[in-house]
Design a protein around this motif. Structure first.
Motif, PDB file in Angstrom:
ATOM      1  N   ALA A 201       0.811  -1.219   0.000  1.00 22.69           N
ATOM      2  CA  ALA A 201       0.000   0.000   0.000  1.00 22.69           C
ATOM      3  C   ALA A 201       0.847   1.273   0.000  1.00 22.69           C
ATOM      4  O   ALA A 201       1.863   1.356   0.689  1.00 22.69           O
ATOM      5  CB  ALA A 201      -0.924  -0.006   1.206  1.00 22.69           C
ATOM      6  N   LEU A 202       0.388   2.218  -0.822  1.00 23.72           N
ATOM      7  CA  LEU A 202       0.983   3.560  -0.846  1.00 23.72           C
ATOM      8  C   LEU A 202       0.119   4.509  -0.024  1.00 23.72           C
ATOM      9  O   LEU A 202       0.603   5.394   0.666  1.00 23.72           O
ATOM     10  CB  LEU A 202       0.990   4.085  -2.286  1.00 23.72           C
ATOM     11  CG  LEU A 202       2.155   3.702  -3.168  1.00 23.72           C
ATOM     12  CD1 LEU A 202       1.846   4.055  -4.611  1.00 23.72           C
ATOM     13  CD2 LEU A 202       3.403   4.423  -2.699  1.00 23.72           C
ATOM     14  N   ARG A 206      -4.219   3.138  -3.158  1.00 23.47           N
ATOM     15  CA  ARG A 206      -3.219   2.803  -4.172  1.00 23.47           C
ATOM     16  C   ARG A 206      -2.136   1.918  -3.597  1.00 23.47           C
ATOM     17  O   ARG A 206      -1.921   1.884  -2.384  1.00 23.47           O
ATOM     18  CB  ARG A 206      -2.566   4.073  -4.705  1.00 23.47           C
ATOM     19  CG  ARG A 206      -3.543   5.109  -5.235  1.00 23.47           C
ATOM     20  CD  ARG A 206      -2.769   6.251  -5.817  1.00 23.47           C
ATOM     21  NE  ARG A 206      -3.634   7.299  -6.311  1.00 23.47           N
ATOM     22  CZ  ARG A 206      -3.981   8.367  -5.587  1.00 23.47           C
ATOM     23  NH1 ARG A 206      -3.534   8.500  -4.362  1.00 23.47           N
ATOM     24  NH2 ARG A 206      -4.764   9.283  -6.110  1.00 23.47           N
ATOM     25  N   GLY A 207      -1.435   1.230  -4.507  1.00 24.15           N
ATOM     26  CA  GLY A 207      -0.349   0.391  -4.031  1.00 24.15           C
ATOM     27  C   GLY A 207       0.496  -0.146  -5.158  1.00 24.15           C
ATOM     28  O   GLY A 207       0.171   0.049  -6.334  1.00 24.15           O
ATOM     29  N   HIS A 288      -3.825   8.910   4.570  1.00 23.97           N
ATOM     30  CA  HIS A 288      -4.919   9.426   3.740  1.00 23.97           C
ATOM     31  C   HIS A 288      -4.490   9.454   2.293  1.00 23.97           C
ATOM     32  O   HIS A 288      -3.301   9.409   1.985  1.00 23.97           O
ATOM     33  CB  HIS A 288      -5.316  10.827   4.218  1.00 23.97           C
ATOM     34  CG  HIS A 288      -5.921  10.773   5.586  1.00 23.97           C
ATOM     35  ND1 HIS A 288      -7.198  10.327   5.808  1.00 23.97           N
ATOM     36  CD2 HIS A 288      -5.394  11.042   6.799  1.00 23.97           C
ATOM     37  CE1 HIS A 288      -7.441  10.343   7.112  1.00 23.97           C
ATOM     38  NE2 HIS A 288      -6.356  10.768   7.732  1.00 23.97           N
ATOM     39  N   LYS A 289      -5.445   9.547   1.422  1.00 25.26           N
ATOM     40  CA  LYS A 289      -5.190   9.541  -0.011  1.00 25.26           C
ATOM     41  C   LYS A 289      -4.194  10.641  -0.388  1.00 25.26           C
ATOM     42  O   LYS A 289      -4.342  11.794   0.046  1.00 25.26           O
ATOM     43  CB  LYS A 289      -6.531   9.769  -0.727  1.00 25.26           C
ATOM     44  CG  LYS A 289      -6.551   9.258  -2.119  1.00 25.26           C
ATOM     45  CD  LYS A 289      -7.910   9.444  -2.741  1.00 25.26           C
ATOM     46  CE  LYS A 289      -7.752   9.539  -4.230  1.00 25.26           C
ATOM     47  NZ  LYS A 289      -8.851  10.226  -4.874  1.00 25.26           N
ATOM     48  N   ILE A 290      -3.184  10.233  -1.167  1.00 19.88           N
ATOM     49  CA  ILE A 290      -2.182  11.220  -1.574  1.00 19.88           C
ATOM     50  C   ILE A 290      -2.807  12.108  -2.648  1.00 19.88           C
ATOM     51  O   ILE A 290      -3.356  11.603  -3.635  1.00 19.88           O
ATOM     52  CB  ILE A 290      -0.919  10.522  -2.138  1.00 19.88           C
ATOM     53  CG1 ILE A 290      -0.313   9.608  -1.056  1.00 19.88           C
ATOM     54  CG2 ILE A 290       0.101  11.539  -2.640  1.00 19.88           C
ATOM     55  CD1 ILE A 290       0.800   8.693  -1.547  1.00 19.88           C
ATOM     56  N   LYS A 291      -2.744  13.418  -2.443  1.00 24.13           N
ATOM     57  CA  LYS A 291      -3.366  14.359  -3.378  1.00 24.13           C
ATOM     58  C   LYS A 291      -2.399  14.718  -4.498  1.00 24.13           C
ATOM     59  O   LYS A 291      -1.182  14.681  -4.318  1.00 24.13           O
ATOM     60  CB  LYS A 291      -3.783  15.630  -2.624  1.00 24.13           C
ATOM     61  CG  LYS A 291      -4.964  15.385  -1.692  1.00 24.13           C
ATOM     62  CD  LYS A 291      -6.169  15.026  -2.525  1.00 24.13           C
ATOM     63  CE  LYS A 291      -7.397  14.779  -1.692  1.00 24.13           C
ATOM     64  NZ  LYS A 291      -8.491  14.216  -2.484  1.00 24.13           N
TER      65      LYS A 291
END
Ligand code: CTP
Length: 400
Positions: A201-202, A206-207, A288-291
């Motif tokens: 996981a990133l 995502r990953g 949290h989701k990378i923007k």
């Protein structure tokens, strides 16, 4: 695939709703090269007609004890002569009771009594009928008599109730029937496998992963069950059904896979690392989701543990098998991995031959050298690999 090539199967069908699955099973067996003789009881014929089975098998269906097709009038004996197996699917509670008591008042029950081939039955009935002490007594007696009981499964029933008593699906019966006919060189052995890709996981959505389908590992797990082993499969994220009889543990990341392997390791005789484990993982997974940000984004990665090497280095290591998927110089890389990771066997293939597809061409590298397996369907290749592992274990046993 020709798993049943040259084999004749007698398929008995008694009176249950699940008889429609027997039609599908007949089709699968024919597709796999079997000759199928269907024997329908009077009640069975109420559910699926003669014409269906006749069309599927290309042979006339047997129903009567006094069928005139056998010159000697001995259909009740001759039909199982030369047959690889007699499978009754569905087998009703009534039929199991008859079998348990050796009754023989129609063609199918007489065939069962007079057979000289293995008998398998696939019970199909309402859950209360299955749980009834009388049925359980009969099933225990049949087991003691050497009859293989396939299933039943747990689930929704035609009567609207939910519980044990559902007949296995046609593909499950197919697999169990095939497995029952194989040699058991891994009987009493426990095999642990990893399969599929890992997902590193990133952030929460995502990953990093790879295109391993898991098919080779799942085929190997199935081949190990067929060979008589008790099998545990640690699977990365793949959308494949669990092979019959396999205990499966689902994981995502390499670290989770390592954890699950170490937990399952005690008592294993063989470890097969088939998974395409990511060599690296993001040093940090964002909470949290990378923007979206600037034009470029650098990811910092750190090395994952090598699960196979770690298992093989243990003083109590089981027999260890690794996979080497290479894009060139297969022999040199594969043999190099075998020696470096201290493995009993490395299965090598060129990525262009196997990844993602249904077929594979592999070469086996062990202490005695390289052995090329003919290119084939992944199930067939898996069976070849398992036979080789079994022969190496046999040799190893002989040396101790
Ligand atoms: N493997 C493992 N854990 C890892 C990496 C690999 O258990 N972290 C196992 C795989 O399941 C496979 C074998 O090791 O059975 C070979 O993996 P591979 O990645 O090809 O080997 P590497 O030594 O990492 O070589 P390469 O440089 O080709 O990646």
């Amino acid at each position: 695939m020709n798993e049943f090539q040259g084999k004749r199967i007698v398929l008995g069908v008694t009176g249950g709703v699940a008889a429609y699955k027997a039609a599908e099973l007949a089709r699968l067996l024919i597709k796999a090269g079997a000759e199928v003789d269907v024997v329908l009881t009077t009640a069975g014929a109420q559910f699926v007609g003669v014409a269906t089975f006749q069309a599927l098998t290309g042979r006339r269906v047997w129903q009567a004890l006094w069928d005139e097709r056998m010159d000697n009038g001995m259909a009740h004996i001759d039909l199982t002569r030369g047959a690889a197996a007699l499978l009754v699917a569905p087998a009703t509670a009534d039929f199991l009771a008859k079998l348990a008591h050796g009754l023989a008042d129609d063609l199918l029950s007489t065939l069962c009594l007079a057979r000289n081939c293995p008998l398998l039955v696939a019970p199909a009935m309402n859950r209360q009928m299955w749980e009834n002490p009388a049925t359980q007594r009969n099933v225990a007696q049949l087991r003691a008599d050497g009859v293989s009981i396939l299933g039943p499964a747990h689930g929704e029933q035609a009567c609207g109730e939910t519980g044990a008593g559902r007949m296995l699906e046609a593909s499950e019966l197919f697999d169990d029937l095939y497995a029952s006919m194989q040699a058991k060189p891994l009987a009493g052995k426990r095999v642990l496998l990893t399969a599929g890709p890992t997902f590193e996981a990133l952030d929460p959505v995502r990953g990093l992963t790879n295109s391993s389908s898991g098919k080779m590992g799942f085929s190997l797990a199935r081949a190990c069950v067929e060979a008589g082993a008790e099998v545990t499969l640690i699977a990365g994220p793949v959308a494949l059904p669990t092979p019959r009889g396999v205990r499966r543990v689902d994981v995502q990341s390499a670290l989770q896979m390592r954890e699950a392997v170490m937990q399952a390791l005690p008592g294993q005789s063989v470890f097969i690392g088939v998974a395409a484990v990511a060599d690296y993982r993001p040093r940090q997974a964002a909470a949290h989701k990378i923007k979206k940000g600037p034009d470029s984004l650098a990811l910092e990665l750190e090395a994952n543990p090598d699960i196979l090497a770690e298992v093989a280095a243990r003083p109590d290591a089981p027999f260890c098998v690794g996979f080497a998927a290479e894009s060139r110089d297969l022999a040199a890389y594969a043999e190099g991995k075998r020696v470096a990771k201290k493995l009993g066997l490395v299965v090598g293939n060129l990525v262009q031959d196997g990844l993602g597809g249904d077929t594979n061409a592999v070469t086996l590298f062990d202490a005695a050298g390289a052995h090329v397996l003919p290119p084939a369907d992944k199930s067939e290749v898996a069976r070849g690999i398992v036979a080789h592992i079994a022969s190496l274990m046999e040799k190893r046993h002989g040396q101790h």
